[in-house]
Design a protein around this motif. Structure first.
Motif, PDB file in Angstrom:
ATOM      1  N   LEU A 272       0.844  -1.193   0.000  1.00 54.95           N
ATOM      2  CA  LEU A 272       0.000   0.000   0.000  1.00 54.95           C
ATOM      3  C   LEU A 272       0.878   1.242   0.000  1.00 54.95           C
ATOM      4  CD1 LEU A 272      -2.934   0.922   0.155  1.00 54.95           C
ATOM      5  CD2 LEU A 272      -2.630   1.056   2.637  1.00 54.95           C
ATOM      6  N   ALA A 273       0.594   2.060  -0.946  1.00 57.60           N
ATOM      7  CA  ALA A 273       1.357   3.303  -0.992  1.00 57.60           C
ATOM      8  C   ALA A 273       1.026   4.148   0.220  1.00 57.60           C
ATOM      9  CB  ALA A 273       1.020   4.074  -2.272  1.00 57.60           C
ATOM     10  N   PRO A 274       1.988   4.822   0.723  1.00 56.86           N
ATOM     11  CA  PRO A 274       1.747   5.598   1.946  1.00 56.86           C
ATOM     12  C   PRO A 274       0.672   6.649   1.761  1.00 56.86           C
ATOM     13  CG  PRO A 274       4.079   5.359   1.520  1.00 56.86           C
ATOM     14  CD  PRO A 274       3.373   4.841   0.300  1.00 56.86           C
ATOM     15  N   ASN A 275       0.565   7.138   0.603  1.00 56.85           N
ATOM     16  CA  ASN A 275      -0.374   8.246   0.440  1.00 56.85           C
ATOM     17  C   ASN A 275      -1.577   7.845  -0.393  1.00 56.85           C
ATOM     18  OD1 ASN A 275       0.973   7.847  -1.837  1.00 56.85           O
ATOM     19  ND2 ASN A 275       1.592   9.962  -2.162  1.00 56.85           N
ATOM     20  N   THR A 276      -1.862   6.618  -0.399  1.00 57.95           N
ATOM     21  CA  THR A 276      -3.021   6.187  -1.149  1.00 57.95           C
ATOM     22  C   THR A 276      -4.273   6.753  -0.532  1.00 57.95           C
ATOM     23  OG1 THR A 276      -1.931   4.133  -1.699  1.00 57.95           O
ATOM     24  CG2 THR A 276      -4.311   4.198  -1.936  1.00 57.95           C
TER      25      THR A 276
ATOM     26  N   ARG B 160      -7.395  -5.610   6.666  1.00 55.89           N
ATOM     27  CA  ARG B 160      -6.930  -5.688   5.283  1.00 55.89           C
ATOM     28  C   ARG B 160      -7.742  -4.720   4.440  1.00 55.89           C
ATOM     29  NH1 ARG B 160      -3.814  -7.841   7.778  1.00 55.89           N
ATOM     30  NH2 ARG B 160      -2.828  -9.890   7.555  1.00 55.89           N
ATOM     31  N   ASP B 161      -7.076  -4.167   3.492  1.00 51.05           N
ATOM     32  CA  ASP B 161      -7.805  -3.297   2.588  1.00 51.05           C
ATOM     33  C   ASP B 161      -8.550  -4.142   1.558  1.00 51.05           C
ATOM     34  OD1 ASP B 161      -5.885  -4.264   0.986  1.00 51.05           O
ATOM     35  OD2 ASP B 161      -4.799  -2.371   0.741  1.00 51.05           O
ATOM     36  N   GLU B 162      -9.095  -3.460   0.574  1.00 48.84           N
ATOM     37  CA  GLU B 162      -9.908  -4.187  -0.391  1.00 48.84           C
ATOM     38  C   GLU B 162      -9.070  -5.156  -1.218  1.00 48.84           C
ATOM     39  OE1 GLU B 162      -8.471  -0.363  -2.131  1.00 48.84           O
ATOM     40  OE2 GLU B 162      -9.310  -1.073  -0.244  1.00 48.84           O
TER      41      GLU B 162
ATOM     42  N   TYR C  98      -2.618  -2.814   6.448  1.00 46.81           N
ATOM     43  CA  TYR C  98      -2.419  -1.377   6.502  1.00 46.81           C
ATOM     44  C   TYR C  98      -1.106  -1.059   7.193  1.00 46.81           C
ATOM     45  CZ  TYR C  98      -7.269  -0.898   5.133  1.00 46.81           C
ATOM     46  OH  TYR C  98      -8.444  -0.968   4.469  1.00 46.81           O
ATOM     47  N   SER C  99      -0.552   0.041   6.752  1.00 51.59           N
ATOM     48  CA  SER C  99       0.704   0.458   7.371  1.00 51.59           C
ATOM     49  C   SER C  99       0.412   1.154   8.696  1.00 51.59           C
ATOM     50  CB  SER C  99       1.449   1.417   6.446  1.00 51.59           C
ATOM     51  OG  SER C  99       2.522   2.018   7.168  1.00 51.59           O
ATOM     52  N   PRO C 100       1.018   0.713   9.730  1.00 49.57           N
ATOM     53  CA  PRO C 100       0.791   1.388  11.039  1.00 49.57           C
ATOM     54  C   PRO C 100       1.293   2.817  11.043  1.00 49.57           C
ATOM     55  CG  PRO C 100       1.867  -0.731  11.311  1.00 49.57           C
ATOM     56  CD  PRO C 100       1.892  -0.440   9.855  1.00 49.57           C
ATOM     57  N   SER C 101       2.175   3.108  10.123  1.00 51.60           N
ATOM     58  CA  SER C 101       2.668   4.478  10.100  1.00 51.60           C
ATOM     59  C   SER C 101       1.696   5.418   9.406  1.00 51.60           C
ATOM     60  CB  SER C 101       4.017   4.529   9.384  1.00 51.60           C
ATOM     61  OG  SER C 101       3.865   4.107   8.053  1.00 51.60           O
ATOM     62  N   GLN C 102       0.761   4.859   8.717  1.00 47.14           N
ATOM     63  CA  GLN C 102      -0.170   5.715   7.991  1.00 47.14           C
ATOM     64  C   GLN C 102      -1.589   5.609   8.504  1.00 47.14           C
ATOM     65  OE1 GLN C 102       0.200   4.887   3.857  1.00 47.14           O
ATOM     66  NE2 GLN C 102       2.435   5.113   3.887  1.00 47.14           N
TER      67      GLN C 102
END
Length: 616
Positions: free
Chosen positions: A196-200, A570-572, A577-581
DNA sequence: GTTGGGTGTCATGTT
DNA sequence: AGAACATGACACCCA
């Protein structure tokens, strides 16, 4: 051989004990069994919890203890605890520098976040639909990486307090978790799935009921009924999260080893290179098991008295700064005996022994008590009558703890003194004091010599002045009877003066004895008060440790639950998910939402501003 | 000889 | 005012 002051042997006599210090600290005695942690908390316990929580937060316990470099301070903390914890503030904020190496640390709250935190996450916020934004009153729950997510410390909402404390620790935990996710080995399924991109831009407000919680409900019930009864999120805009591996997690999940699951021994330094398989515990320094055991043992010894010797020894070890020496001889029995002696002026054992010896001795030293009844003074051996019984307390201090030893008082009589040192030579009848060379005579002579020695100065004077009545009468008769007695005899001025002096000195002697007795009783009472205070101190300390221990356990549970829940989300696309985001946020309505961290940051800042605005 | 505890006594203040 | 009481201070004794 000298005699014991017979003034202390008699019975009877009034006791007008005015001991203003007796009730000095009576209010401190709080005979209250330590309540079980977390259950049946009384008002006092709740107050204590508040205090402890304040201390925890104020002391920054959530920060420094995360680092093993600060574990070295545990011994100091233990020492502080032994000292009563009054100086616990000294270690506040000591350990922030270690975290500051790799983390940006909120100087006030100690909350830390990775320095390499993505800088462009603001775009996420912009992409998030406004309706998905959690309500402003949402409490930032377990969002460890959030900056400025310190919850307002509201004592009226103790659960939030607990949450805020937990947050301090979960902050560290989540940091570790993020590192796990980012730096896991290639074979790790989490990391391989994570792309997952951080800024998605995703609306990630997630109802936990849309995610798989597996068999963790029982653990949820441990920390919040609200969480346990999570309502289904009504946000249709929230993306449903695909649960993954829930069954496998269920099989391996355990509330006790979650820490090991989520905290690998090695983290890459950005978070906490000391966080091993064990959860970093901010209270670790305070909760050293050895110290707990010591306190418990000491408290048992003190409160339950199973072993007075051990108790006293432990007490001495525990409290070395007390100026008073509480020797082990002050057993409760001795104290109570002493106390009884102060309240009761009649000591049958001492009086009987005194009378037996007095019958063989001629001493009439005017040591008498407050008793003014004529029956006492009419007795020729009434010299034993006293008011106070100073010897009994004195014996306690002289390690004559066993009251049965008082039966040996005839032997102890010879401890006393014959204070005829300042007697004027002229006043002494030379016949009464034969030279020592003449002592070895018959038994009668020896006895006479012994009896002479027992005579006080005033008795010798009275005999020399041919006073026609005993010193006991002179001293103990009431004024009216005394004057009546004087009127019966034709006495010279010198005789009358001597009689008045004898009476004055005799009364003053008794007064001095009573005064000394009171002084001893005061000291004993103060020592007992010190013991009581030490007992209370130990009990409070033990309760504090118990509360801290319970708090630590709850923190660990919440950390584990947070990690479990977050790790399963989990995302779709089925990726974690990133815990940092992203962070889970606890809403006021009981729902738990997954939101981008930037949003959480903003909300936290808003909430941070509110209390400040209120102050204005 | 020194020291600490116990005691009696005095002076003084309080009740 | 006087008696009784309380107490600090001192001197002495004794172990």
């Amino acid at each position: 051989m000298t005699r014991l002051d017979r003034s202390s042997h008699g019975g009877g006599g009034h006791v007008k004990s005015s001991r203003p210090l007796n009730s000095l600290l009576a209010g401190h005695r709080v005979a209250q069994p330590p309540s079980a942690p977390g259950s049946r908390a009384s008002v006092q316990d709740i107050d204590l919890i508040d205090i402890l929580w304040r201390q925890d937060i104020d002391l920054g316990a959530g920060r420094e203890v995360f680092d093993y470099s600060h574990r070295q301070k545990e011994q100091d903390v233990d020492k502080e605890l032994r000292d009563g914890g009054e100086q616990a503030n000294t270690w506040a904020g000591e350990g922030a520098e270690a975290l500051a190496r790799d983390l940006l640390v909120d100087g006030e709250t100690g909350e830390s976040f990775p320095a390499q935190f993505p800088a462009n996450v603001a775009s996420i916020t912009e992409a998030v639909p406004s309706e998905s934004e959690p309500p402003a009153l949402q409490n930032s729950l377990l969002s460890p990486l959030l900056t400025g997510t310190e919850s307002p410390f509201d004592l009226e909402q103790q659960w939030q307090d607990l949450m805020s404390i937990m947050e301090m620790q979960a902050m560290e935990v989540n940091t570790s978790a993020s590192e796990i996710l980012y730096n896991a080995p290639p074979g790790d399924p989490l990391s391989t799935n994570y792309s997952l991109a951080p800024n998605t831009p995703i609306n990630q407000n997630v109802s936990l009921h849309q995610a798989s919680l597996g068999g963790c409900s029982q653990d949820f019930s441990l920390f919040s009924p609200e969480v346990e009864n999570l309502p289904v999120a009504n946000s249709s805009t929230l993306l449903p999260l695909v649960p993954s591996n829930s069954t496998s997690l269920n099989s391996t999940f355990s509330s006790t080893n979650l820490a090991g699951l989520f905290f690998p021994p090695q983290l890459n330094g950005t978070a906490n290179d000391t966080a091993g398989p064990e959860l970093p515990d901010p209270l670790g320094g305070l909760l050293d098991e050895a110290m707990l055991d010591e306190i418990s043992l000491m408290d048992l010894a003190i409160e339950e008295g199973f072993n007075p010797v051990q108790a006293s020894q432990l007490e001495e070890e525990f409290d070395s700064d007390s100026g008073l020496s509480l020797d082990s001889s002050h057993s409760p029995s001795s104290l109570s005996s002493s106390e009884g002696s102060s309240s009761s002026s009649s000591s049958s054992s001492s009086s009987s022994s005194a009378s037996s010896s007095a019958s063989s001795s001629f001493s009439e030293e005017g040591a008498v008590g407050y008793s003014s009844d004529s029956e006492t003074v009419d007795l020729e051996e009434a010299e034993g009558a006293v008011g106070y019984q100073p010897e009994y307390s004195k014996f306690c201090r002289m390690s004559y703890q066993d009251p049965s030893q008082l039966s040996c008082l005839p032997y102890l009589e010879h401890v006393g003194h014959n204070h005829t040192y300042n007697m004027a030579p002229s006043a002494l009848d030379s016949a009464d004091l034969p030279p020592p060379s003449t002592l070895k005579k018959g038994s009668k002579e020896k006895q006479a010599d012994f009896l002479d020695k027992q005579m006080s100065r005033d008795e010798h004077r009275a005999r020399a002045m041919k006073i026609p009545f005993t010193n006991d009468k002179i001293i103990n008769l009431p004024v009216e009877e005394f004057n009546e007695l004087l009127s019966k005899y034709q006495l010279s001025e010198a005789q009358l003066s001597l009689i008045r002096d004898i009476r004055r000195r005799g009364k003053n002697k008794m007064a001095a004895q009573n005064c000394r007795k009171r002084k001893l009783d005061t000291i004993l009472n103060l020592e007992r008060d010190v013991e009581d205070l030490q007992r209370d101190k130990a009990r409070l300390l033990r309760e504090k440790v118990e509360f801290l221990r319970s708090l630590r356990q709850m923190k660990q549970k919440v950390q584990s639950l947070y990690q479990e829940v977050f790790g399963r989300l989990r995302d779709e696309n089925g990726r974690p998910y990133s815990p940092s985001q992203y962070a889970l946020q606890y809403a006021g309505d009981g729902s738990v939402l997954l939101i981008p961290r930037t949003m959480a940051d903003q909300q936290a800042r808003r909430q941070e501003r509110k209390p400040k605005d209120r102050r204005k």
